[in-house]
Design an enzyme around this catalytic site. Structure first.
Site, PDB file in Angstrom:
ATOM      1  N   THR A   1     -24.940   7.849 -29.926  1.00  0.00           N
ATOM      2  CA  THR A   1     -24.237   8.656 -30.924  1.00  0.00           C
ATOM      3  C   THR A   1     -22.781   8.494 -30.534  1.00  0.00           C
ATOM      4  O   THR A   1     -22.483   7.876 -29.526  1.00  0.00           O
ATOM      5  CB  THR A   1     -24.724  10.126 -30.808  1.00  0.00           C
ATOM      6  OG1 THR A   1     -26.076  10.196 -31.274  1.00  0.00           O
ATOM      7  CG2 THR A   1     -23.907  11.137 -31.594  1.00  0.00           C
TER       8      THR A   1
ATOM      9  N   ASN B   1     -28.371   7.416 -34.780  1.00  0.00           N
ATOM     10  CA  ASN B   1     -29.442   7.707 -33.836  1.00  0.00           C
ATOM     11  C   ASN B   1     -29.496   6.647 -32.746  1.00  0.00           C
ATOM     12  O   ASN B   1     -28.596   6.571 -31.936  1.00  0.00           O
ATOM     13  CB  ASN B   1     -30.788   7.896 -34.546  1.00  0.00           C
ATOM     14  CG  ASN B   1     -31.775   8.650 -33.649  1.00  0.00           C
ATOM     15  OD1 ASN B   1     -31.356   9.355 -32.733  1.00  0.00           O
ATOM     16  ND2 ASN B   1     -33.055   8.519 -33.876  1.00  0.00           N
TER      17      ASN B   1
HETATM   18  N1  GLY Z   1     -29.726  11.622 -33.175  1.00  0.00           N
HETATM   19  C1  GLY Z   1     -29.321  12.428 -32.110  1.00  0.00           C
HETATM   20  C2  GLY Z   1     -29.080  13.840 -32.495  1.00  0.00           C
HETATM   21  O1  GLY Z   1     -28.741  14.094 -33.644  1.00  0.00           O
HETATM   22  O2  GLY Z   1     -29.236  14.717 -31.699  1.00  0.00           O
END
Ligand code: GLY
Length: 568
Positions: free
Chosen positions: A381, A401
């Site tokens: 992220t 993600n």
């Molecule tokens: N995809 C990581 C989160 O949103 O926590």
């Protein structure tokens, strides 16, 4: 077992006060008088700085950085994903824009359960892994509400970087190579990011002409191009051709949602953070609430006592997270109860000052009915902070993600799609990639937003801006950001030392206390004696912070990584 006198006699329980061996980084924090951008990728940080220097405000700069990262940091920066933007304006008002991806209309609860009854990999890789992207809408809504410069001007650096290229650094070359096994599976990703089997080396120029054209259309026609124009039509057609779910109607119906940020107090500071569908913001407030007034930190940062109490607070939050957190439009998240002083006092009182509480003895704390299911999350992220000369502050965390998302690049459009569907609880009762346990609250439903750990956070003191902070890192975002707040607020560390201090992570299940490289081995030995099972870990978030101190902006980006503090 409940211990009501957890503070008294602590010194007797910790006869040796153990301090970390490497508490402070050697790096002096970058300071600036007027404005600052801290981002995980240096070119994008400079793009933001240029906007500030040319009179743009923090929201203008954040929009420019967000689009630039979609070009220069394709592992996480994006227009094919989603995230959260927290802004605190110089007038003291705070706003939160939720542009998290939404499950497509054709999504269903068991869509990732295979014929053998087990979860498939389709939520992680390929055309079916994507939620409806929110990033373009999120930046556009923030811009419409608070931006001042011309929209096209803010996108121009991203268009230019995509069209004319930029020099690949070692970090990007390694990221592309590191995700080769995913990128190779999609012809368009293989062509663009792996140059059909001739991966980019540091020093080479990376051009993305299809992405440049997509960004140019968004610059000229606005977010409508992405949601109801040429980009929308091409994306929906590619989805239909490859068995994906996102339709033109899904894109047209997508909305960025302005929500009220969560707010709490800690040791004289006000904490402004992300509301559900972030679990992280509630986690920060709950863990701070449990630690509040415990005297947990009297032996210093990363001392046995500080780690013990903080890890115990983490365990209790992650137990609650497993059951009570989800998209508030679909599940009545008991935010008030989970943060009530009485509940926090009960959770605090359940901490044994001398011993780790085994994960098996910790349960979600409220008496509510919900089925237990597991939930997956990625470690990739990105986060950035901006503060401008007027005192406006913006903290953005956004993501596709996994590193390089689903691994799918939309033909002709040049951008990667997210695999955010994996942040839903795919199957009741199954363990997940990161060992995180979710609940029915996070089960898949059309239109619903998956639970997230992302928690852009702003801290104020006496009503004045004090800190903007956030991180990537999946489940470790929340614990990473928590520790940097504690390091700055309780241990008076500067922004650079705070982000560089080795961190720890505990998410209740598995019953393991993860310690980042550089942790004092004597502290680890003492924790093991208290019942912790420890394991090494590379990262606990990659935290980025700006602290306001004595009228100066002080930036911190981890020396372990490639970010940049750009200020003037
Ligand atoms: N995809 C990581 C989160 O949103 O926590």
């Amino acid at each position: 077992m409940r211990f009501r006198t957890f503070v008294a006699g602590l010194c007797a329980l910790f006869p040796v006060v153990l301090f970390p061996g490497s508490a402070a980084s050697a790096k002096t924090p970058v300071t600036a008088r007027h404005g600052m951008v801290v981002a995980q990728e240096p070119i994008a940080a400079d793009v933001g700085l240029a906007v500030l220097k040319h009179g743009g405000n923090a929201v203008d700069a954040a929009v420019a950085v967000g689009f630039a990262l979609a070009v220069t940091h394709p592992a996480a920066g994006n227009i094919g994903g989603g995230g959260f933007l927290l802004v605190r304006l110089a007038n003291g008002k705070s706003h939160f824009v939720d542009f998290r991806e939404a499950a497509p209309g054709g999504a269903s609860r068991n869509m990732y359960i295979g014929p053998d009854g087990k979860p498939t990999k389709d939520s992680l890789f390929g055309w079916r892994a994507s939620g409806v992207p929110g990033s373009v809408k999120g930046f556009s809504e923030a811009y419409k509400k608070w931006g001042t410069k011309k929209w096209a001007e803010l996108l121009a650096p991203a268009v230019n970087l995509a069209r004319n290229g930029f020099t690949v650094d070692q970090a990007l070359a390694s990221e592309m190579l590191g995700s080769a096994s995913t990128l190779r599976n999609d012809p368009e990703s293989n062509r663009i990011f792996l140059r059909d089997g001739k991966p980019y080396q540091a020093g080479e120029t990376f051009r993305q002409p299809e992405l440049a054209s997509t960004l140019e259309r968004i610059a000229t026609k606005g977010a409508d191009d992405f949601y109801d124009g040429e980009t929308a039509r091409k994306l929906a057609a590619a989805m239909a051709a490859h068995g994906g779910l996102i339709t033109e109607a899904d894109l047209k119906n997508y909305r960025a949602i302005e929500r009220k940020p969560l707010e709490g107090a800690y040791h004289g500071y006000e904490i402004i953070t992300a509301p559900p569908p972030s679990a992280g913001g509630l986690g920060i407030l709950q863990m701070l609430g449990i630690l509040n007034g415990m005297g947990f930190g009297s032996d210093g940062p990363n001392s046995v006592k500080a780690v013990h109490y903080t890890a115990e607070a983490m365990r209790r939050f992650y137990a609650d997270r497993s059951k009570y957190l989800g998209d508030p439009a679909y599940y009545d998240v008991p935010v008030r109860q989970l943060l009530s002083p009485q509940y926090l006092a009960e959770r605090r009182a359940s901490i044994n000052p001398a011993q780790a509480t085994p994960a098996a003895e910790i349960q979600p704390g409220l008496i509510l009915a919900a089925a237990g299911v597991h939930q997956r999350e990625s470690s990739e992220t990105t986060h950035f902070n901006v503060v401008d000369a007027q005192g406006n502050a913006v903290a953005v965390t956004y993501t596709i993600n996994n590193s390089f998302g689903s691994g799918i690049t939309v033909p002709g459009l040049g951008f990667l799609l997210n695999d955010e569907m994996d942040d839903f609880a795919a199957k009741p009762g199954s363990p997940n990639l990161f060992g995180l346990i979710g609940a029915d609250a996070d089960a898949i439903q059309p239109g619903k937003r998956p639970l997230s750990s992302m928690n852009p956070t702003i801290v104020t003191r006496d009503g004045k801006l004090f800190m903007a902070v956030g991180a990537p890192g999946g489940s470790r975002i929340t614990t990473g950001v928590l520790q940097v707040i504690l390091d700055v607020v309780d241990f008076h560390m500067n922004a650079q030392d705070a982000v560089d201090l080795p961190r720890f992570h505990d998410q209740w299940k598995p019953d393991i206390l993860y310690l980042q490289k550089g942790f004092n081995p004597d502290v680890e030995a003492a924790l093991v004696k208290m019942g912790y099972k420890t394991k090494p870990i590379n990262d606990v978030g990659r935290v980025e912070a700006i602290v306001v101190r004595n009228g100066l902006l002080e930036g911190g980006t981890e020396s372990r990584h490639n970010g940049k503090v750009a200020g003037y």
